[in-house]
Design a protein around this motif. Structure first.
Motif, PDB file in Angstrom:
ATOM      1  N   MET A   1       0.769  -1.035   0.031  1.00 57.72           N
ATOM      2  CA  MET A   1      -0.043  -0.033   0.069  1.00 57.72           C
ATOM      3  C   MET A   1       0.928   1.176   0.007  1.00 57.72           C
ATOM      4  O   MET A   1       1.566   1.536   1.002  1.00 57.72           O
ATOM      5  N   PRO A   2       0.692   1.953  -1.032  1.00 61.18           N
ATOM      6  CA  PRO A   2       1.654   3.166  -1.018  1.00 61.18           C
ATOM      7  C   PRO A   2       1.181   4.142   0.007  1.00 61.18           C
ATOM      8  O   PRO A   2       0.139   4.224   0.171  1.00 61.18           O
ATOM      9  N   HIS A   3       2.156   4.981   0.537  1.00 61.66           N
ATOM     10  CA  HIS A   3       1.774   6.087   1.440  1.00 61.66           C
ATOM     11  C   HIS A   3       1.020   7.248   0.628  1.00 61.66           C
ATOM     12  O   HIS A   3       1.491   7.547  -0.526  1.00 61.66           O
ATOM     13  N   ARG A   4       0.168   7.976   1.093  1.00 57.22           N
ATOM     14  CA  ARG A   4      -0.660   9.091   0.573  1.00 57.22           C
ATOM     15  C   ARG A   4      -0.712  10.155   1.375  1.00 57.22           C
ATOM     16  O   ARG A   4      -0.710  10.204   2.360  1.00 57.22           O
ATOM     17  N   ARG A   6      -1.553  13.395   0.133  1.00 57.32           N
ATOM     18  CA  ARG A   6      -2.720  14.041  -0.077  1.00 57.32           C
ATOM     19  C   ARG A   6      -3.807  13.241  -0.519  1.00 57.32           C
ATOM     20  O   ARG A   6      -3.499  12.376  -1.055  1.00 57.32           O
ATOM     21  N   GLY A   7      -5.091  13.715  -0.748  1.00 54.57           N
ATOM     22  CA  GLY A   7      -6.301  13.130  -1.262  1.00 54.57           C
ATOM     23  C   GLY A   7      -7.232  12.810  -0.240  1.00 54.57           C
ATOM     24  O   GLY A   7      -7.233  13.251   1.065  1.00 54.57           O
ATOM     25  N   ARG A   8      -8.514  12.100  -0.702  1.00 56.44           N
ATOM     26  CA  ARG A   8      -9.521  11.913   0.128  1.00 56.44           C
ATOM     27  C   ARG A   8      -9.438  10.648   0.875  1.00 56.44           C
ATOM     28  O   ARG A   8      -8.863   9.601   0.375  1.00 56.44           O
ATOM     29  N   ALA A   9     -10.208  10.675   1.988  1.00 58.41           N
ATOM     30  CA  ALA A   9     -10.196   9.318   2.727  1.00 58.41           C
ATOM     31  C   ALA A   9     -10.961   8.117   1.503  1.00 58.41           C
ATOM     32  O   ALA A   9     -12.022   8.460   0.780  1.00 58.41           O
ATOM     33  N   GLY A  10     -10.425   6.931   1.352  1.00 56.46           N
ATOM     34  CA  GLY A  10     -10.886   6.143   0.376  1.00 56.46           C
ATOM     35  C   GLY A  10     -10.355   6.311  -0.969  1.00 56.46           C
ATOM     36  O   GLY A  10     -10.746   5.555  -1.858  1.00 56.46           O
ATOM     37  N   ASP A  11      -9.328   7.131  -1.211  1.00 50.39           N
ATOM     38  CA  ASP A  11      -8.657   7.022  -2.616  1.00 50.39           C
ATOM     39  C   ASP A  11      -7.398   6.127  -2.712  1.00 50.39           C
ATOM     40  O   ASP A  11      -6.845   6.531  -3.669  1.00 50.39           O
ATOM     41  N   GLY A  12      -7.237   5.283  -1.534  1.00 49.29           N
ATOM     42  CA  GLY A  12      -5.938   4.484  -1.481  1.00 49.29           C
ATOM     43  C   GLY A  12      -5.071   5.084  -0.779  1.00 49.29           C
ATOM     44  O   GLY A  12      -4.585   6.362  -0.454  1.00 49.29           O
ATOM     45  N   GLY A  13      -3.973   3.878  -0.549  1.00 46.39           N
ATOM     46  CA  GLY A  13      -3.048   4.698   0.286  1.00 46.39           C
ATOM     47  C   GLY A  13      -3.142   4.622   1.689  1.00 46.39           C
ATOM     48  O   GLY A  13      -4.199   4.410   2.289  1.00 46.39           O
ATOM     49  N   LEU A  14      -2.141   5.054   2.519  1.00 47.18           N
ATOM     50  CA  LEU A  14      -1.972   4.839   4.094  1.00 47.18           C
ATOM     51  C   LEU A  14      -2.104   6.413   4.551  1.00 47.18           C
ATOM     52  O   LEU A  14      -1.221   7.045   3.963  1.00 47.18           O
ATOM     53  N   GLY A  15      -3.080   6.963   4.956  1.00 46.19           N
ATOM     54  CA  GLY A  15      -3.026   8.409   5.829  1.00 46.19           C
ATOM     55  C   GLY A  15      -2.187   8.067   7.047  1.00 46.19           C
ATOM     56  O   GLY A  15      -2.879   7.448   8.100  1.00 46.19           O
ATOM     57  N   ALA A  28      -4.160   4.673   8.532  1.00 39.92           N
ATOM     58  CA  ALA A  28      -5.288   4.034   8.090  1.00 39.92           C
ATOM     59  C   ALA A  28      -5.555   4.278   6.684  1.00 39.92           C
ATOM     60  O   ALA A  28      -5.057   5.534   6.190  1.00 39.92           O
ATOM     61  N   GLY A  29      -6.165   3.414   5.946  1.00 43.33           N
ATOM     62  CA  GLY A  29      -6.323   3.763   4.427  1.00 43.33           C
ATOM     63  C   GLY A  29      -7.403   2.556   3.664  1.00 43.33           C
ATOM     64  O   GLY A  29      -7.619   1.491   4.556  1.00 43.33           O
ATOM     65  N   ARG A  30      -7.730   2.735   2.628  1.00 47.13           N
ATOM     66  CA  ARG A  30      -8.466   1.743   2.148  1.00 47.13           C
ATOM     67  C   ARG A  30      -7.630   0.562   1.558  1.00 47.13           C
ATOM     68  O   ARG A  30      -6.273   0.669   1.171  1.00 47.13           O
ATOM     69  N   VAL A  31      -7.990  -0.680   1.827  1.00 47.62           N
ATOM     70  CA  VAL A  31      -7.238  -1.621   1.205  1.00 47.62           C
ATOM     71  C   VAL A  31      -8.065  -2.781   0.563  1.00 47.62           C
ATOM     72  O   VAL A  31      -9.162  -2.783   0.834  1.00 47.62           O
ATOM     73  N   ARG A  32      -7.417  -3.628  -0.045  1.00 44.63           N
ATOM     74  CA  ARG A  32      -8.136  -4.730  -0.706  1.00 44.63           C
ATOM     75  C   ARG A  32      -7.627  -6.243   0.408  1.00 44.63           C
ATOM     76  O   ARG A  32      -6.222  -6.349   0.336  1.00 44.63           O
ATOM     77  N   ALA A  33      -8.446  -6.769   0.761  1.00 40.94           N
ATOM     78  CA  ALA A  33      -8.144  -7.736   1.622  1.00 40.94           C
ATOM     79  C   ALA A  33      -8.517  -9.185   1.233  1.00 40.94           C
ATOM     80  O   ALA A  33      -9.471  -9.110   0.064  1.00 40.94           O
ATOM     81  N   PRO A  34      -8.013 -10.208   1.694  1.00 44.75           N
ATOM     82  CA  PRO A  34      -8.552 -11.613   0.834  1.00 44.75           C
ATOM     83  C   PRO A  34     -10.070 -11.827   1.052  1.00 44.75           C
ATOM     84  O   PRO A  34     -10.513 -12.362   0.036  1.00 44.75           O
ATOM     85  N   LEU A  35     -10.715 -11.138   2.005  1.00 44.92           N
ATOM     86  CA  LEU A  35     -12.284 -11.255   1.883  1.00 44.92           C
ATOM     87  C   LEU A  35     -12.975 -10.139   1.206  1.00 44.92           C
ATOM     88  O   LEU A  35     -14.212 -10.198   1.363  1.00 44.92           O
ATOM     89  N   GLY A  36     -12.338  -9.118   0.655  1.00 39.36           N
ATOM     90  CA  GLY A  36     -12.986  -8.076   0.089  1.00 39.36           C
ATOM     91  C   GLY A  36     -11.997  -6.796   0.242  1.00 39.36           C
ATOM     92  O   GLY A  36     -11.058  -6.785   0.537  1.00 39.36           O
ATOM     93  N   ALA A  49       0.226  -4.150   5.168  1.00 47.15           N
ATOM     94  CA  ALA A  49      -0.825  -4.040   6.672  1.00 47.15           C
ATOM     95  C   ALA A  49      -0.005  -5.190   7.431  1.00 47.15           C
ATOM     96  O   ALA A  49       0.081  -6.241   6.970  1.00 47.15           O
ATOM     97  N   SER A  50       0.309  -4.884   8.650  1.00 42.59           N
ATOM     98  CA  SER A  50       0.965  -5.848   9.408  1.00 42.59           C
ATOM     99  C   SER A  50       0.158  -6.177  10.891  1.00 42.59           C
ATOM    100  O   SER A  50       0.337  -7.342  11.364  1.00 42.59           O
ATOM    101  N   TYR A  51      -0.347  -5.141  11.389  1.00 39.55           N
ATOM    102  CA  TYR A  51      -1.052  -5.498  12.611  1.00 39.55           C
ATOM    103  C   TYR A  51      -2.274  -4.122  12.857  1.00 39.55           C
ATOM    104  O   TYR A  51      -1.880  -3.226  13.174  1.00 39.55           O
ATOM    105  N   GLY A  52      -3.490  -4.908  12.997  1.00 42.92           N
ATOM    106  CA  GLY A  52      -4.696  -4.072  12.876  1.00 42.92           C
ATOM    107  C   GLY A  52      -5.761  -4.727  12.670  1.00 42.92           C
ATOM    108  O   GLY A  52      -5.981  -5.748  12.722  1.00 42.92           O
ATOM    109  N   ILE A  53      -6.774  -3.962  12.121  1.00 44.46           N
ATOM    110  CA  ILE A  53      -8.192  -4.376  12.023  1.00 44.46           C
ATOM    111  C   ILE A  53      -8.601  -3.653  10.600  1.00 44.46           C
ATOM    112  O   ILE A  53      -8.027  -2.507  10.363  1.00 44.46           O
ATOM    113  N   VAL A  54      -9.175  -4.530   9.460  1.00 43.63           N
ATOM    114  CA  VAL A  54      -9.846  -4.129   8.430  1.00 43.63           C
ATOM    115  C   VAL A  54     -11.331  -4.086   8.697  1.00 43.63           C
ATOM    116  O   VAL A  54     -11.859  -5.083   9.161  1.00 43.63           O
TER     117      VAL A  54
END
Length: 125
Positions: A1-4, A6-15, A28-36, A49-54
């Protein structure tokens, strides 16, 4: 996940934290996970992503723990890993909210503050 930066929440990357253009640290930021797809809040290392919640888009959640807590006598390893993942998610959502606030993006800062509250309220008992 690239670092972001600037941008809006949900446009990819990690704020949040980054190193060499990749997400690294709390955020935090938008991701694609194995379940969606969903929003990851927690700690990333080298763009992953290494430790947290999606918080999944379909209203569920998925724990991310690439290095579960070590087994210790008298400690429930699964509970300790879950607790650490949630603690990282709270801190990641806070870091993203602060990063967006510093950038002047109050809508995204508000979104990540609300995400933190949602994570706290949604913890399993």
């Amino acid at each position: 996940m690239p670092h972001r930066r600037r941008g809006r929440a949900g446009d990819g990357g990690l704020g949040g934290g980054c190193r060499a253009g990749l997400a690294d640290g709390l955020g935090a930021g938008r991701v694609r996970a194995p379940l969606g797809t969903g929003v990851f809040a927690g700690r990333a290392r080298a763009g992953q992503a290494s430790y947290g919640i999606v918080v999944m888009d379909d209203n569920g959640w998925m724990m991310v723990a690439t290095t579960p807590e070590p087994e210790r006598p008298g400690i429930d390893q699964a509970a300790a890993t879950s607790e650490r993942a949630f603690q990282n998610s709270f801190a990641g959502a806070t870091a993203a909210a602060e990063a967006h606030h510093r950038a002047g993006n109050e809508a995204s800062a508000r979104y990540y503050r609300q995400l933190r509250k949602q994570l706290i309220d949604g913890q399993p008992e």
